[in-house]
Design an enzyme around this catalytic site. Sequence first.
Site, PDB file in Angstrom:
ATOM      1  N   TYR A  26       0.818  -1.207   0.000  1.00  0.00           N
ATOM      2  CA  TYR A  26       0.000   0.000   0.000  1.00  0.00           C
ATOM      3  C   TYR A  26       0.856   1.263   0.000  1.00  0.00           C
ATOM      4  O   TYR A  26       0.394   2.323  -0.410  1.00  0.00           O
ATOM      5  CB  TYR A  26      -0.904   0.029   1.244  1.00  0.00           C
ATOM      6  CG  TYR A  26      -2.226  -0.665   1.088  1.00  0.00           C
ATOM      7  CD1 TYR A  26      -2.299  -2.004   0.754  1.00  0.00           C
ATOM      8  CD2 TYR A  26      -3.419   0.032   1.297  1.00  0.00           C
ATOM      9  CE1 TYR A  26      -3.522  -2.643   0.634  1.00  0.00           C
ATOM     10  CE2 TYR A  26      -4.641  -0.599   1.175  1.00  0.00           C
ATOM     11  CZ  TYR A  26      -4.689  -1.934   0.839  1.00  0.00           C
ATOM     12  OH  TYR A  26      -5.909  -2.552   0.721  1.00  0.00           O
TER      13      TYR A  26
ATOM     14  N   LYS B 250       3.072 -15.282   2.637  1.00  0.00           N
ATOM     15  CA  LYS B 250       3.314 -16.008   1.390  1.00  0.00           C
ATOM     16  C   LYS B 250       4.829 -16.217   1.326  1.00  0.00           C
ATOM     17  O   LYS B 250       5.503 -15.786   0.390  1.00  0.00           O
ATOM     18  CB  LYS B 250       2.773 -15.173   0.206  1.00  0.00           C
ATOM     19  CG  LYS B 250       2.742 -15.912  -1.115  1.00  0.00           C
ATOM     20  CD  LYS B 250       1.635 -16.950  -1.230  1.00  0.00           C
ATOM     21  CE  LYS B 250       1.788 -17.747  -2.512  1.00  0.00           C
ATOM     22  NZ  LYS B 250       0.902 -18.923  -2.581  1.00  0.00           N
TER      23      LYS B 250
ATOM     24  N   ASP C 244      -3.029 -18.264   0.715  1.00  0.00           N
ATOM     25  CA  ASP C 244      -4.030 -18.968  -0.105  1.00  0.00           C
ATOM     26  C   ASP C 244      -4.715 -20.058   0.721  1.00  0.00           C
ATOM     27  O   ASP C 244      -5.932 -20.217   0.703  1.00  0.00           O
ATOM     28  CB  ASP C 244      -3.404 -19.540  -1.386  1.00  0.00           C
ATOM     29  CG  ASP C 244      -2.090 -20.261  -1.168  1.00  0.00           C
ATOM     30  OD1 ASP C 244      -1.537 -20.204  -0.046  1.00  0.00           O
ATOM     31  OD2 ASP C 244      -1.592 -20.895  -2.123  1.00  0.00           O
TER      32      ASP C 244
ATOM     33  N   ASP D 184      -6.422  -6.943   4.364  1.00  0.00           N
ATOM     34  CA  ASP D 184      -7.549  -6.281   3.695  1.00  0.00           C
ATOM     35  C   ASP D 184      -8.473  -7.345   3.096  1.00  0.00           C
ATOM     36  O   ASP D 184      -9.680  -7.349   3.316  1.00  0.00           O
ATOM     37  CB  ASP D 184      -7.010  -5.353   2.599  1.00  0.00           C
ATOM     38  CG  ASP D 184      -8.132  -4.682   1.839  1.00  0.00           C
ATOM     39  OD1 ASP D 184      -9.077  -4.200   2.478  1.00  0.00           O
ATOM     40  OD2 ASP D 184      -8.058  -4.643   0.586  1.00  0.00           O
TER      41      ASP D 184
ATOM     42  N   ASP E 116     -12.329  -8.985   4.724  1.00  0.00           N
ATOM     43  CA  ASP E 116     -13.593  -8.937   3.970  1.00  0.00           C
ATOM     44  C   ASP E 116     -14.153 -10.350   3.835  1.00  0.00           C
ATOM     45  O   ASP E 116     -15.350 -10.582   3.993  1.00  0.00           O
ATOM     46  CB  ASP E 116     -13.379  -8.372   2.554  1.00  0.00           C
ATOM     47  CG  ASP E 116     -13.722  -6.892   2.461  1.00  0.00           C
ATOM     48  OD1 ASP E 116     -13.450  -6.166   3.433  1.00  0.00           O
ATOM     49  OD2 ASP E 116     -14.246  -6.468   1.412  1.00  0.00           O
TER      50      ASP E 116
HETATM   51  C1  IPM Z   1     -10.389  -1.021   4.076  1.00  0.00           C
HETATM   52  C2  IPM Z   1     -10.626  -0.465   2.687  1.00  0.00           C
HETATM   53  C3  IPM Z   1      -9.440   0.404   2.288  1.00  0.00           C
HETATM   54  C4  IPM Z   1      -8.215  -0.484   2.296  1.00  0.00           C
HETATM   55  C5  IPM Z   1      -9.608   1.134   0.945  1.00  0.00           C
HETATM   56  C6  IPM Z   1     -10.859   1.958   0.902  1.00  0.00           C
HETATM   57  C7  IPM Z   1      -8.397   1.963   0.604  1.00  0.00           C
HETATM   58  O1  IPM Z   1     -10.857  -1.484   1.775  1.00  0.00           O
HETATM   59  O2  IPM Z   1     -10.281  -0.211   5.023  1.00  0.00           O
HETATM   60  O3  IPM Z   1     -10.302  -2.230   4.208  1.00  0.00           O
HETATM   61  O4  IPM Z   1      -7.940  -1.161   1.301  1.00  0.00           O
HETATM   62  O5  IPM Z   1      -7.507  -0.473   3.295  1.00  0.00           O
HETATM   63 MN    MN Z   2     -10.910  -3.463   2.641  1.00  0.00          MN
END
Ligand code: IPM
Ligand code: MN
Length: 356
Positions: free
Chosen positions: A142, A190, A222, A246, A250
């Site tokens: 990032y 990884k 993975d 990240d 999710d």
């Molecule tokens: C999160 C979001 C952010 C990230 C984006 C919006 C830049 O997806 O906070 O998880 O990737 O960190």
């Molecule tokens: Mn995210």
Amino acid sequence: MKFTIAKLPGDGIGPEVVAQAVKVLEAVGTKFGHEFDFQFGITGAHAIDEVGEPYPEATHEICMNSDAVLFGAIGDPKYDNDPKAKVRPEQGLLAMRKKLGLYANIRPINTFPSLIHKSPLRPDLVEGADFVVIRELTGGIYFGEPRGRSENGEKAYDTCVYSKEEVTRITKLGFEYARLRNKRMTVVDKANVLATSRLWRETVQGMVADYPDVEVDYMFVDNAAMQIIQWPKKFDVMLTENMFGDILSDEASVITGSLGLLPSASVGIHTSVFEPIHGSYPQAAGKDIANPIGTVLSAALMLELGLKLPAEAKAVRDAVDASLVADAVTEDIATDKSKAFKTSQVGDWLAEYILK
Ligand code: IPM
Ligand code: MN
């Protein structure tokens, strides 16, 4: 007590969900005798429209001078479809993380008994799943340099960089978390491919002797992506780098039944930030339908971790649990969709419950 809270609603559904968390915090203030002084700051696409940058200095000053930051979401589709845009709303979020030194993002994943049936996974797999993803937040791909495009525009590159120091400070936090929980930590990387991952492993291996009570294991990302879905109950603390965290968080949110339910805390050097893990969800913006629980639970994390008010945090979580049982929830998780609550009604219900 009196607290100054930076309020950064941001874009999309951010303002609507943050407004509900503010209602809840105000109810907590009344009930427990605290005063929350909310200081509004602009961020994201809104801030670009107003002042040309997504995390203006004035907003940063507000954050630096607050006891905690309550954050909504950042992002606007008009930028997603314009890869050439010079300034992007997400840069605001990244700048905030960097400037506040928020190197650790804590994302608790747990199930709610009344919502088990909402999970796309089998109830026997998810019942009792309870782990926390600790995501490194200010390093890795990032932020690594160099990044960009070749002169002729035919190539693009990003760089993943980690220093031993960056890995050490977040690993310490991971171990401390594991000690407060079931004393197990899975390091996700990884290392079979990436040099940065091998540095992570080596660094963690060098620290395990200082935490003999914590059981550590290592898993390739993975494989972890698969195991989160197959055996979510086996995890306790999952420690990982920025981009893997990240993606995996999710993915893990699916276990609970809705991304809209999950809170997070970003902690580090300066003021901590509390925000839901969902994004700006532009399709729902302004419709009063977004689930505010992720943000309300972020406010609970803020009370607990940021302001050291555990009883107040518990009052908020109890209210959320009660709302789930009562089906006083938005359409994404309502059992009876025709009786689904609006975003603002959920906030009112929770505030009233706390004041009872
Ligand atoms: C999160 C979001 C952010 C990230 C984006 C919006 C830049 O997806 O906070 O998880 O990737 O960190
Ligand atoms: Mn995210």
